[in-house]
Design a protein around this motif. Structure first.
Motif, mmCIF file in Angstrom:
data_model
loop_
_atom_site.group_PDB
_atom_site.id
_atom_site.type_symbol
_atom_site.label_atom_id
_atom_site.label_comp_id
_atom_site.label_asym_id
_atom_site.label_seq_id
_atom_site.Cartn_x
_atom_site.Cartn_y
_atom_site.Cartn_z
ATOM 1 N N THR A 140 0.843 -1.201 0.000
ATOM 2 C CA THR A 140 0.000 0.000 0.000
ATOM 3 C C THR A 140 0.872 1.243 0.000
ATOM 4 O O THR A 140 0.628 2.197 -0.745
ATOM 5 N N ARG A 143 2.489 1.680 -3.454
ATOM 6 C CA ARG A 143 1.547 2.219 -4.448
ATOM 7 C C ARG A 143 1.276 3.697 -4.199
ATOM 8 O O ARG A 143 1.149 4.488 -5.137
ATOM 9 N N ARG A 147 2.065 6.495 -6.990
ATOM 10 C CA ARG A 147 0.958 7.311 -7.489
ATOM 11 C C ARG A 147 1.183 8.791 -7.213
ATOM 12 O O ARG A 147 1.002 9.641 -8.081
ATOM 13 N N ALA A 168 6.759 -0.807 -11.139
ATOM 14 C CA ALA A 168 5.301 -0.872 -11.080
ATOM 15 C C ALA A 168 4.805 -2.174 -11.697
ATOM 16 O O ALA A 168 3.801 -2.743 -11.261
ATOM 17 N N VAL A 171 4.900 -4.973 -9.103
ATOM 18 C CA VAL A 171 3.785 -4.877 -8.155
ATOM 19 C C VAL A 171 2.493 -5.348 -8.809
ATOM 20 O O VAL A 171 1.709 -6.103 -8.216
ATOM 21 N N SER A 175 0.334 -8.736 -7.772
ATOM 22 C CA SER A 175 -1.059 -8.626 -7.343
ATOM 23 C C SER A 175 -1.967 -9.492 -8.204
ATOM 24 O O SER A 175 -2.896 -10.139 -7.699
#
Length: 541
Positions: A140, A143, A147, A168, A171, A175
């Motif tokens: 979290t 990210r 972002r 990225a 990740v 996920s």
């Protein structure tokens, strides 16, 4: 990220106290554990265990841009480290190289050759400014960082050494793999099913206006399926108000407390403020927060933000004259910034530009630094989002907080800034408009939009802001520019009142203490507030 130009408390822009990202660098071990293992969340170490450790690529900082491009191409990576004496001196990405070549390769003969032969140190972001992650960091947090700062690559640091690079893509792949069955992702069958009918562009053409219009119609129909129909034509009603630091003297200097300022009334001349802003008919707003510490070196800190604001307003007027939709905020900021850099005006500022795209019923913004942008929505509306942090939803507080725009800090009280100075090393330390957070947010009739410098948010917590606005609206209908200007004034004056309270810790003071800085009470500062209401555009007669 570390800030190069520190803003002091006496005249510069501070951080928004609710900004958690900027404070994370100073968190203690217990707080780091909170980021790493909350609710059993996967960590960077889990990604590396599942995807493998992505080794870093290194390039000596004296190598040419062309050599750096070859390294990225041959190794099929998107970023690399620059090194000096076997120590990391910076990080650069393929995007950094392309931007550098685009800026340096002009029509002048030989410019392309000079750009390609330039040392990669001119492109790389210096090591002290690089954001990194730890193997224990939760996804979290990763990210959030990617972002908020618009980055796709993070160095992984362990025991003071860069051990790898997290992307990225790593990740996203991790996920997806956790959420899907292995048989649906691997093997020949999975590959063929995923790519069938989607391979090759040999017969494709660039879409014409009619094709784009058709797709836009499909998007709008899907939006109407996902939520109740909404008005397609909106406009903004707006008002603004500005106050200087209450302890600002006529010569521009700032006293640190009432005892030093004297017995006279607090300063209220907005001409003394280092903030700047513009409000244009049609619903285009800009808010800028200059850095007061420039005054220590003989520079008027008001000139840079005010000139940038004026140039932005001119660019908007020129670009909007013949266009049906408002120009994009980042494009406006970039054009105005280039003009200002060419003028060689010393100083620095944060910047936030906001406008309404009534074609898409969305709020478009570009925010660089720590200006605050929030959107409040009536909770009675069926469109109010569930699960959003807000004040309690009851009759006393009928507002929901549906947007808090990301902000950017190098460190506590050290926001991103645009700026210019005649010292080359210092000039390279400022950000550019390309570093701004750029986003679009759907709005509905009745939404209230607040844009303000940190003089508001450093003294008034967001939940208290929601309650204040809800209470104000029970006595003053926020339906026209006059009442919105009254709200902006009430917020600015309330923030000033809180900033002079030496006994109740403000959001600024609480965040300062989290960063081991002793500060109590409020944070006196310049404050500028722009209040906007989204309304239905009247039907033409």
């Amino acid at each position: 990220w570390c800030r190069r130009v520190r803003r002091d408390a006496s005249g510069g822009t501070g951080s928004r106290a609710q900004q958690q990202l900027g404070a994370s660098a100073a968190r203690g071990p217990a707080e780091e554990e909170e980021w790493a293992s909350a609710a059993g969340e996967p960590s960077v170490l889990d990604v590396m265990a599942a995807r493998g450790l992505r080794a870093t690529s290194e390039v000596v900082e004296t190598s040419s841009v062309l050599e750096a491009l070859r390294v990225l191409t041959e190794r099929r990576v998107g970023s690399a480290l620059s090194t000096r004496d076997e120590r990391v001196s910076g990080v650069f990405t393929a995007r950094d190289l392309l931007r550098f070549l685009s800026e340096e390769c002009g029509e002048e003969e030989g410019s392309a050759s000079r750009a390609l032969s330039a040392p990669v140190s001119r492109v790389a972001t210096a090591a002290e400014k690089i954001l990194w992650c730890s193997p224990s960091d939760g996804l979290t947090r990763v990210r959030m960082v990617m972002r908020a700062l618009g980055v796709r690559n993070l160095p992984v640091v362990c025991a003071g050494a860069v051990v790898g690079m997290l992307t990225a893509k790593d990740v996203a792949d991790f996920s997806l793999e956790r959420a899907s069955e292995p048989r649906l992702l691997g093997g020949k069958d999975a590959f063929l099913r995923a790519t069938h009918g989607r391979s090759g562009l040999a017969s494709a053409t660039v879409a014409d206006a009619e094709t784009r219009k058709t797709l836009l119609g499909q998007i709008r129909r899907r939006q109407s399926e996902l939520e109740p129909p909404k008005t397609k034509r909106l406009e903004l009603r707006l008002g603004s108000y500005a106050l200087p630091n209450p302890f600002k003297r006529r010569d521009g200097t700032v006293a640190t407390r009432r005892r030093d300022f004297g017995a006279e009334e607090s300063s209220d001349d907005p001409e003394l403020s280092e903030d700047a802003h513009f409000v244009l008919d049609g619903g285009y707003v800009g808010v800028f927060d200059g850095v007061g510490s420039w005054r220590k070196v003989g520079v008027d800190p008001r000139r840079y933000p005010r000139t940038l604001a004026a140039y932005c307003a001119e660019e908007i007027a020129d670009r909007w004259r013949d266009a049906r939709r408002p120009p994009k905020p980042q494009d406006v900021l970039s054009a105005a910034w280039r003009r200002l850099q060419a003028d060689r005006v010393p100083g620095s500022t944060t910047a936030c530009l906001v406008t309404l795209d009534d074609d898409l019923d969305s709020l478009n913004y570009a925010n660089l630094g720590d200006a605050g942008l929030v959107v409040l929505r009536d909770v009675e509306s069926t469109r109010a989002r569930s699960g959003t942090t807000s004040a309690p939803r009851d009759r006393a507080h009928p507002k929901a907080l549906v947007l808090v725009a990301p902000q950017q800090l190098r460190d506590f009280n050290l926001p991103f800034q645009l700026g210019w100075t005649n010292t080359h090393a210092a000039a390279a330390a400022f950000e550019t408009p390309q570093h701004a957070v750029v986003a679009s947010f759907p709005v509905h009739p009745g939404d209230l939009v607040l844009v303000a410098t940190d003089g508001l948010f450093d003294n008034l917590a967001v939940d208290d802001l929601v309650r204040f606005v809800a209470h104000f609206e029970t006595h003053h209908p926020l339906t026209d520019n006059h009442h919105l200007a009254n709200l902006a004034q009430a917020l600015a004056e309330h923030a000033r009142h809180l900033s002079l309270d030496e006994h109740t810790d403000s959001p600024f003071a609480r965040l300062a203490k989290e960063n081991d800085i002793m500060w109590s009470g409020g944070m006196p500062d310049d404050v500028t507030v722009v209040a906007m209401r989204v309304v239905r555009r009247p039907e033409p007669h």
